[in-house]
Scaffold this motif. Structure first.
Motif, PDB file in Angstrom:
ATOM      1  N   GLU A  79     -10.280  29.617  90.624  1.00 20.91           N
ATOM      2  CA  GLU A  79     -10.414  28.262  91.355  1.00 20.91           C
ATOM      3  C   GLU A  79     -11.453  28.255  92.731  1.00 20.91           C
ATOM      4  O   GLU A  79     -11.960  29.459  92.763  1.00 20.91           O
ATOM      5  N   ALA A  80     -11.351  27.170  93.486  1.00 23.18           N
ATOM      6  CA  ALA A  80     -12.286  27.134  94.418  1.00 23.18           C
ATOM      7  C   ALA A  80     -11.982  27.654  95.797  1.00 23.18           C
ATOM      8  O   ALA A  80     -12.684  27.608  96.693  1.00 23.18           O
ATOM      9  N   MET A  81     -10.898  28.343  95.840  1.00 21.28           N
ATOM     10  CA  MET A  81     -10.224  29.177  97.069  1.00 21.28           C
ATOM     11  C   MET A  81      -9.535  30.348  96.799  1.00 21.28           C
ATOM     12  O   MET A  81      -8.939  30.326  95.836  1.00 21.28           O
ATOM     13  N   LYS A 107     -13.406  25.629  82.907  1.00 23.88           N
ATOM     14  CA  LYS A 107     -13.669  26.831  82.158  1.00 23.88           C
ATOM     15  C   LYS A 107     -15.117  27.520  82.327  1.00 23.88           C
ATOM     16  O   LYS A 107     -15.361  28.577  82.539  1.00 23.88           O
ATOM     17  N   ALA A 108     -15.842  26.167  82.401  1.00 27.81           N
ATOM     18  CA  ALA A 108     -17.316  26.580  82.733  1.00 27.81           C
ATOM     19  C   ALA A 108     -17.460  27.408  84.255  1.00 27.81           C
ATOM     20  O   ALA A 108     -18.255  28.110  84.534  1.00 27.81           O
ATOM     21  N   ALA A 109     -16.833  26.552  85.135  1.00 24.47           N
ATOM     22  CA  ALA A 109     -16.873  27.090  86.450  1.00 24.47           C
ATOM     23  C   ALA A 109     -16.249  28.475  86.631  1.00 24.47           C
ATOM     24  O   ALA A 109     -16.775  29.495  87.135  1.00 24.47           O
ATOM     25  N   GLN A 110     -15.325  28.677  85.867  1.00 27.03           N
ATOM     26  CA  GLN A 110     -14.501  29.912  86.188  1.00 27.03           C
ATOM     27  C   GLN A 110     -15.194  31.122  85.563  1.00 27.03           C
ATOM     28  O   GLN A 110     -15.259  32.206  85.906  1.00 27.03           O
ATOM     29  N   LYS A 111     -15.823  30.704  84.414  1.00 30.40           N
ATOM     30  CA  LYS A 111     -16.940  31.901  83.588  1.00 30.40           C
ATOM     31  C   LYS A 111     -18.202  32.093  84.427  1.00 30.40           C
ATOM     32  O   LYS A 111     -18.709  33.249  84.773  1.00 30.40           O
ATOM     33  N   ALA A 112     -18.696  30.995  85.289  1.00 31.58           N
ATOM     34  CA  ALA A 112     -19.875  31.124  86.017  1.00 31.58           C
ATOM     35  C   ALA A 112     -19.739  32.056  87.374  1.00 31.58           C
ATOM     36  O   ALA A 112     -20.337  32.945  87.810  1.00 31.58           O
ATOM     37  N   PHE A 122     -18.225  27.569  97.381  1.00 29.41           N
ATOM     38  CA  PHE A 122     -19.050  26.154  97.001  1.00 29.41           C
ATOM     39  C   PHE A 122     -19.676  26.226  95.555  1.00 29.41           C
ATOM     40  O   PHE A 122     -19.834  25.559  95.094  1.00 29.41           O
ATOM     41  N   SER A 123     -19.850  27.371  95.024  1.00 27.20           N
ATOM     42  CA  SER A 123     -20.614  27.693  93.787  1.00 27.20           C
ATOM     43  C   SER A 123     -19.327  27.153  92.777  1.00 27.20           C
ATOM     44  O   SER A 123     -19.661  27.153  91.496  1.00 27.20           O
ATOM     45  N   PHE A 124     -18.019  27.109  92.889  1.00 28.39           N
ATOM     46  CA  PHE A 124     -16.874  26.464  92.040  1.00 28.39           C
ATOM     47  C   PHE A 124     -16.849  25.113  92.245  1.00 28.39           C
ATOM     48  O   PHE A 124     -16.277  24.441  92.874  1.00 28.39           O
TER      49      PHE A 124
END
Length: 313
Positions: free
Chosen positions: A108-110, A98-103, A129-131
Motif C-alpha cells: 500500500e501507500a504507507m 493490483k497494478a500499483a502493487q505490481k509497479a 507517492f508512486s503508489f
C-alpha cells in the motif's frame, strides 16, 4: 558449410555486434536535464548532484538511509475492507490496487517501521507517492494509528514522512474520515508526551496537509517541496490573480512561519537525531557507531611534582 562459416564468422560477429545497454542505468534530472548514473544518484539519496533537485524516493530507500545500518522492523498494519464502495471509473478499484502493487512492489501507500536512528529508538512512517499518488485511504489511516499506538507502547517518538496528492477518491467519504482518525492518533502521542516530527516532502497536498501532515511538534520540509491544500493553479483560477514567486513551496512557507526547518535530504538524518534527542531529554549524539560512555572524565589527574635536585624524595 565449413569451419569458417560455422565458427570463425559467428565469433567475429559476436565481437563486433552492438551490445544493448540497460535503460535503467541513467536517470535524467527533471529540473536541470543532467544525465545521472544510477549508482551515483542512489548514493546521493535521489538528489541531483548538479542542481540539488530532490527527486522522489521510496519509503524503503529512505528507511535504509535513516535507520542505523539500514536495519528496521516493519510494523504490522490492520487490513481494511477491500473495495468498500465497489468503485469503478476507467478501471475497477481492485485492478488499480493490483497494478500499483505490481509497479511499486509494496502492499500500500504507507510503510511503518521501528528501529534505531543514531542509537535513538524511534517509530517511523513514510508515504509512497508512486503508489496511487500516495493517496490517503483507509489503509493509510490504519497505518498512522498503528504507528502511533506502537510509539505509545514503546514510549518512542514518531517521525512521519508525508508525500500525497490528497484523499483517495475510490474510497469516497471513507477516505475523508481518515482525517479525524489520524488527528486522534496524533493526540494520543501528545497525551503520552512523545514527540511527533513531520517531514513534508514533494508533494504534500489536499486532505493530508489538512490533517496529520501539519500537526507535528516540529515541521520540517525538503527543499522546494510543494505543500498546500489546493494547488496554485486552482487558487489562481479562483481569485484571478497572479501568485507570488515560489508560492506554496517549502522556502516560501518557512519565511511565512508555517515551517520550522527546510533541510537537505543528505542532512535530514543528523537533523532528526539532534532534535529528537533534545525533545526526549537524552544526551547529545555520539559521533560514530559507539555507545556513549557512562561517565565522561572532565579532567585528567594532575601529575605528581618531581623531587628537587639534590634533595631526597
Amino acid at each position: 558449410m565449413n569451419w569458417i562459416s560455422n565458427y570463425v564468422r559467428p565469433k567475429i560477429n559476436s565481437l563486433f555486434s552492438r551490445r544493448e545497454v540497460p535503460e535503467n542505468l541513467w536517470t535524467k534530472c527533471p529540473e536541470c536535464g543532467t544525465m545521472l548514473f544510477h549508482r551515483e544518484l542512489s548514493d546521493n539519496l535521489n538528489v541531483c548532484t548538479n542542481c540539488d533537485h530532490h527527486m522522489a524516493i521510496t519509503p524503503r530507500e529512505r528507511f535504509n538511509a535513516l535507520f542505523d545500518s539500514g536495519i528496521f522492523t516493519e510494523v504490522k498494519i490492520p487490513e481494511p475492507i477491500a473495495d468498500p464502495l465497489h468503485f469503478r471509473d476507467q478501471k475497477k478499484y481492485p485492478d488499480r490496487l493490483k497494478a500499483a502493487q505490481k509497479a511499486t512492489g509494496e502492499k500500500e501507500a504507507m510503510l511503518v517501521a521501528e528501529g534505531e536512528m543514531g542509537r535513538t529508538p524511534i517509530v517511523a512512517a513514510a508515504q509512497d507517492f508512486s503508489f496511487m499518488g500516495g493517496s490517503m485511504g483507509m489503509y493509510v489511516g490504519n497505518a498512522i494509528i498503528a504507528a502511533a499506538e506502537r510509539a505509545v507502547k514503546l514510549k518512542r517518538p514518531l517521525v512521519l514522512f508525508s508525500a500525497a496528492g490528497g484523499a483517495r477518491m475510490q474510497e469516497g467519504i471513507l477516505s475523508l474520515m481518515q482525517m479525524p482518525r489520524t488527528t486522534v492518533a496524533v493526540q494520543m502521542l501528545r497525551e503520552a508526551n512523545l514527540p511527533y516530527i513531520v517531514v513534508l516532502t514533494h508533494p504534500t497536498t489536499g486532505g493530508v496537509t489538512a490533517s496529520y501532515a501539519m500537526l507535528g511538534d516540529v515541521q520540517i520540509a525538503e527543499p522546494n517541496a510543494l505543500i498546500c491544500f489546493a494547488g496554485p493553479r486552482v487558487i489562481e483560477q479562483t481569485i484571478r490573480e497572479k501568485l507570488p514567486e515560489g508560492f506554496q513551496r517549502a522556502e516560501y512557507l518557512l519565511d511565512h512561519g508555517m515551517l520550522d526547518r527546510v533541510t537537505h535530504r543528505m542532512k535530514m538524518r543528523d537533523e532528526l537525531i539532534t532534535i529528537l534527542r533534545m525533545l526526549m531529554r537524552l544526551p547529545p549524539p555520539v559521533a560514530g557507531d559507539l555507545p556513549a560512555p557512562e561517565k565522561a572524565e572532565t579532567a585528567e589527574k594532575p601529575a605528581e611534582a618531581a623531587p628537587a635536585k639534590g634533595k631526597k624524595a
